[in-house]
Write a protein that holds these residues in place. Structure first.
Motif, PDB file in Angstrom:
ATOM      1  N   ILE A 165       0.840  -1.204   0.000  1.00 25.51           N
ATOM      2  CA  ILE A 165       0.000   0.000   0.000  1.00 25.51           C
ATOM      3  C   ILE A 165       0.874   1.254   0.000  1.00 25.51           C
ATOM      4  O   ILE A 165       0.640   2.196  -0.766  1.00 25.51           O
ATOM      5  CB  ILE A 165      -0.951  -0.001   1.216  1.00 25.51           C
ATOM      6  N   SER A 166       1.882   1.262   0.848  1.00 20.05           N
ATOM      7  CA  SER A 166       2.760   2.434   0.960  1.00 20.05           C
ATOM      8  C   SER A 166       3.500   2.716  -0.335  1.00 20.05           C
ATOM      9  O   SER A 166       3.577   3.869  -0.785  1.00 20.05           O
ATOM     10  CB  SER A 166       3.762   2.234   2.091  1.00 20.05           C
ATOM     11  N   THR A 167       4.052   1.674  -0.948  1.00 14.21           N
ATOM     12  CA  THR A 167       4.823   1.889  -2.178  1.00 14.21           C
ATOM     13  C   THR A 167       3.905   2.263  -3.339  1.00 14.21           C
ATOM     14  O   THR A 167       4.283   3.110  -4.167  1.00 14.21           O
ATOM     15  CB  THR A 167       5.672   0.658  -2.523  1.00 14.21           C
ATOM     16  N   ALA A 168       2.715   1.675  -3.412  1.00 14.11           N
ATOM     17  CA  ALA A 168       1.782   2.049  -4.481  1.00 14.11           C
ATOM     18  C   ALA A 168       1.318   3.497  -4.304  1.00 14.11           C
ATOM     19  O   ALA A 168       1.222   4.250  -5.282  1.00 14.11           O
ATOM     20  CB  ALA A 168       0.588   1.102  -4.508  1.00 14.11           C
ATOM     21  N   PHE A 169       1.042   3.883  -3.059  1.00 10.97           N
ATOM     22  CA  PHE A 169       0.639   5.269  -2.801  1.00 10.97           C
ATOM     23  C   PHE A 169       1.783   6.235  -3.131  1.00 10.97           C
ATOM     24  O   PHE A 169       1.563   7.278  -3.759  1.00 10.97           O
ATOM     25  CB  PHE A 169       0.201   5.441  -1.348  1.00 10.97           C
ATOM     26  N   ALA A 170       2.991   5.886  -2.709  1.00 14.91           N
ATOM     27  CA  ALA A 170       4.142   6.759  -2.985  1.00 14.91           C
ATOM     28  C   ALA A 170       4.408   6.861  -4.487  1.00 14.91           C
ATOM     29  O   ALA A 170       4.754   7.938  -4.992  1.00 14.91           O
ATOM     30  CB  ALA A 170       5.378   6.240  -2.254  1.00 14.91           C
ATOM     31  N   ALA A 171       4.236   5.753  -5.213  1.00 11.70           N
ATOM     32  CA  ALA A 171       4.429   5.785  -6.667  1.00 11.70           C
ATOM     33  C   ALA A 171       3.382   6.678  -7.324  1.00 11.70           C
ATOM     34  O   ALA A 171       3.708   7.463  -8.224  1.00 11.70           O
ATOM     35  CB  ALA A 171       4.357   4.371  -7.237  1.00 11.70           C
ATOM     36  N   THR A 172       2.146   6.575  -6.871  1.00 14.11           N
ATOM     37  CA  THR A 172       1.083   7.426  -7.413  1.00 14.11           C
ATOM     38  C   THR A 172       1.352   8.895  -7.107  1.00 14.11           C
ATOM     39  O   THR A 172       1.262   9.754  -7.993  1.00 14.11           O
ATOM     40  CB  THR A 172      -0.281   7.017  -6.818  1.00 14.11           C
ATOM     41  N   TRP A 173       1.703   9.173  -5.875  1.00 13.45           N
ATOM     42  CA  TRP A 173       1.972  10.553  -5.458  1.00 13.45           C
ATOM     43  C   TRP A 173       3.144  11.150  -6.242  1.00 13.45           C
ATOM     44  O   TRP A 173       3.095  12.302  -6.676  1.00 13.45           O
ATOM     45  CB  TRP A 173       2.264  10.581  -3.956  1.00 13.45           C
ATOM     46  N   THR A 174       4.182  10.352  -6.439  1.00 17.74           N
ATOM     47  CA  THR A 174       5.375  10.843  -7.138  1.00 17.74           C
ATOM     48  C   THR A 174       5.084  11.139  -8.601  1.00 17.74           C
ATOM     49  O   THR A 174       5.508  12.170  -9.125  1.00 17.74           O
ATOM     50  CB  THR A 174       6.525   9.827  -7.016  1.00 17.74           C
ATOM     51  N   ILE A 175       4.356  10.237  -9.281  1.00 16.76           N
ATOM     52  CA  ILE A 175       4.081  10.469 -10.708  1.00 16.76           C
ATOM     53  C   ILE A 175       3.109  11.628 -10.896  1.00 16.76           C
ATOM     54  O   ILE A 175       3.235  12.402 -11.847  1.00 16.76           O
ATOM     55  CB  ILE A 175       3.568   9.184 -11.418  1.00 16.76           C
ATOM     56  N   VAL A 176       2.152  11.783  -9.987  1.00 16.97           N
ATOM     57  CA  VAL A 176       1.197  12.884 -10.107  1.00 16.97           C
ATOM     58  C   VAL A 176       1.890  14.227  -9.898  1.00 16.97           C
ATOM     59  O   VAL A 176       1.544  15.225 -10.536  1.00 16.97           O
ATOM     60  CB  VAL A 176       0.025  12.691  -9.112  1.00 16.97           C
ATOM     61  N   ASN A 177       2.894  14.269  -9.043  1.00 11.57           N
ATOM     62  CA  ASN A 177       3.615  15.521  -8.769  1.00 11.57           C
ATOM     63  C   ASN A 177       4.853  15.711  -9.626  1.00 11.57           C
ATOM     64  O   ASN A 177       5.623  16.644  -9.392  1.00 11.57           O
ATOM     65  CB  ASN A 177       3.994  15.586  -7.289  1.00 11.57           C
ATOM     66  N   ALA A 221      -0.513   5.734 -13.263  1.00 16.12           N
ATOM     67  CA  ALA A 221      -0.968   6.423 -12.046  1.00 16.12           C
ATOM     68  C   ALA A 221      -2.290   5.853 -11.546  1.00 16.12           C
ATOM     69  O   ALA A 221      -2.444   5.583 -10.344  1.00 16.12           O
ATOM     70  CB  ALA A 221      -1.103   7.925 -12.321  1.00 16.12           C
ATOM     71  N   PHE A 222      -3.240   5.639 -12.451  1.00 19.47           N
ATOM     72  CA  PHE A 222      -4.537   5.108 -12.035  1.00 19.47           C
ATOM     73  C   PHE A 222      -4.437   3.660 -11.576  1.00 19.47           C
ATOM     74  O   PHE A 222      -5.129   3.259 -10.641  1.00 19.47           O
ATOM     75  CB  PHE A 222      -5.572   5.261 -13.150  1.00 19.47           C
ATOM     76  N   ALA A 223      -3.592   2.869 -12.214  1.00 14.04           N
ATOM     77  CA  ALA A 223      -3.410   1.472 -11.798  1.00 14.04           C
ATOM     78  C   ALA A 223      -2.857   1.410 -10.380  1.00 14.04           C
ATOM     79  O   ALA A 223      -3.320   0.608  -9.555  1.00 14.04           O
ATOM     80  CB  ALA A 223      -2.483   0.746 -12.773  1.00 14.04           C
ATOM     81  N   ASN A 224      -1.884   2.244 -10.086  1.00 16.58           N
ATOM     82  CA  ASN A 224      -1.319   2.271  -8.733  1.00 16.58           C
ATOM     83  C   ASN A 224      -2.336   2.770  -7.712  1.00 16.58           C
ATOM     84  O   ASN A 224      -2.422   2.244  -6.600  1.00 16.58           O
ATOM     85  CB  ASN A 224      -0.060   3.141  -8.696  1.00 16.58           C
ATOM     86  N   ALA A 225      -3.117   3.785  -8.070  1.00 18.09           N
ATOM     87  CA  ALA A 225      -4.123   4.313  -7.143  1.00 18.09           C
ATOM     88  C   ALA A 225      -5.211   3.278  -6.859  1.00 18.09           C
ATOM     89  O   ALA A 225      -5.610   3.087  -5.702  1.00 18.09           O
ATOM     90  CB  ALA A 225      -4.735   5.588  -7.718  1.00 18.09           C
ATOM     91  N   ILE A 226      -5.676   2.589  -7.889  1.00 17.68           N
ATOM     92  CA  ILE A 226      -6.701   1.555  -7.709  1.00 17.68           C
ATOM     93  C   ILE A 226      -6.165   0.412  -6.861  1.00 17.68           C
ATOM     94  O   ILE A 226      -6.821  -0.064  -5.930  1.00 17.68           O
ATOM     95  CB  ILE A 226      -7.208   1.054  -9.076  1.00 17.68           C
ATOM     96  N   ALA A 227      -4.949  -0.029  -7.165  1.00 17.37           N
ATOM     97  CA  ALA A 227      -4.353  -1.123  -6.395  1.00 17.37           C
ATOM     98  C   ALA A 227      -4.123  -0.718  -4.945  1.00 17.37           C
ATOM     99  O   ALA A 227      -4.312  -1.531  -4.033  1.00 17.37           O
ATOM    100  CB  ALA A 227      -3.048  -1.568  -7.039  1.00 17.37           C
ATOM    101  N   CYS A 228      -3.743   0.509  -4.728  1.00  9.30           N
ATOM    102  CA  CYS A 228      -3.554   1.004  -3.364  1.00  9.30           C
ATOM    103  C   CYS A 228      -4.871   0.954  -2.597  1.00  9.30           C
ATOM    104  O   CYS A 228      -4.923   0.485  -1.450  1.00  9.30           O
ATOM    105  CB  CYS A 228      -2.998   2.424  -3.400  1.00  9.30           C
ATOM    106  N   THR A 286      11.311   7.927 -12.768  1.00 11.34           N
ATOM    107  CA  THR A 286      12.107   6.731 -12.454  1.00 11.34           C
ATOM    108  C   THR A 286      11.866   6.284 -11.014  1.00 11.34           C
ATOM    109  O   THR A 286      11.701   5.090 -10.748  1.00 11.34           O
ATOM    110  CB  THR A 286      13.605   7.014 -12.686  1.00 11.34           C
ATOM    111  N   THR A 287      11.834   7.221 -10.087  1.00 12.29           N
ATOM    112  CA  THR A 287      11.550   6.894  -8.687  1.00 12.29           C
ATOM    113  C   THR A 287      10.181   6.255  -8.551  1.00 12.29           C
ATOM    114  O   THR A 287      10.002   5.267  -7.826  1.00 12.29           O
ATOM    115  CB  THR A 287      11.635   8.166  -7.823  1.00 12.29           C
ATOM    116  N   SER A 288       9.212   6.798  -9.252  1.00 13.40           N
ATOM    117  CA  SER A 288       7.858   6.248  -9.206  1.00 13.40           C
ATOM    118  C   SER A 288       7.818   4.821  -9.746  1.00 13.40           C
ATOM    119  O   SER A 288       7.137   3.952  -9.186  1.00 13.40           O
ATOM    120  CB  SER A 288       6.921   7.156 -10.002  1.00 13.40           C
TER     121      SER A 288
END
Length: 182
Positions: free
Chosen positions: A32-44, A70-77, A153-155
């Motif tokens: 959950i944490s990594t999916a949320f962080a990936a979503t947050w990073t790509i959105v910003n 971004a949406f795949a990570n948000a949904i999975a989160c 890349t981080t995302s």
């Protein structure tokens, strides 16, 4: 007759169930944490540069692959958060049935597939952005948009970590769903 009964896996002790559920809780929190962080990073991930007097703006919304990522990570989160609540209910009520673990297996398999497809699409576009494609005439953009490319890349790395957690969760749930309750 005894040989058939000896071959069937026996129900493990309650302590093993608690250990598996604790591992599931920890892995779900990391996923959950990594999916949320990936979503947050790509959105910003946004950057504007001026090249030869022209202003170029880079955002994730300009690429359908990055939007899907971004949406795949948000949904999975979100759905993995729901599955965490389900695991906590199993842990609280002690319902260690194979059918519960089978539902977790299906969930983990779907979420892993969703994130993996999103990160594969994002990685493909990110590769073209970083290295270009001389055969198609696409030039690299990461030499001009370094901050944007570093965030993307981080995302991607965070999302791959989420995939790894979900693969392990899928294996654990598959193994527990095959145990025979006696």
């Amino acid at each position: 007759m005894e040989s058939t009964e000896a071959k069937l896996p026996q129900n493990p002790p309650r302590k093993t169930h608690k250990l598996v559920l604790c591992a599931q809780i920890c892995l779900r929190i990391v996923a959950i944490s990594t999916a949320f962080a990936a979503t947050w990073t790509i959105v910003n991930a946004k950057e504007t540069v001026v090249v030869f007097g022209l202003q170029f703006d880079a955002r994730y919304t300009y690429s359908s692959a990055f939007k899907f990522f971004a949406f795949a990570n948000a949904i999975a989160c979100g759905f993995t958060s729901l599955s965490l609540m389900f695991v906590l209910l199993i842990f609280r009520h002690g319902r260690f049935t194979p059918s519960n673990f089978f539902f977790l297996f299906l969930h983990d398999l779907f979420m892993m597939s969703l994130i993996l497809s999103g990160v594969a699409a994002g990685t493909a576009i990110g590769f073209v952005g970083r290295y270009g494609n001389s055969h198609a005439g696409w030039s690299e953009i990461c030499d001009r948009l370094k901050k944007y490319c570093d965030k993307v890349t981080t995302s991607m790395v965070l999302s791959y970590l989420s995939v790894i957690c979900l693969v392990v969760l899928t294996g654990i749930s598959a193994g527990k769903s095959r145990q025979i309750m006696v």
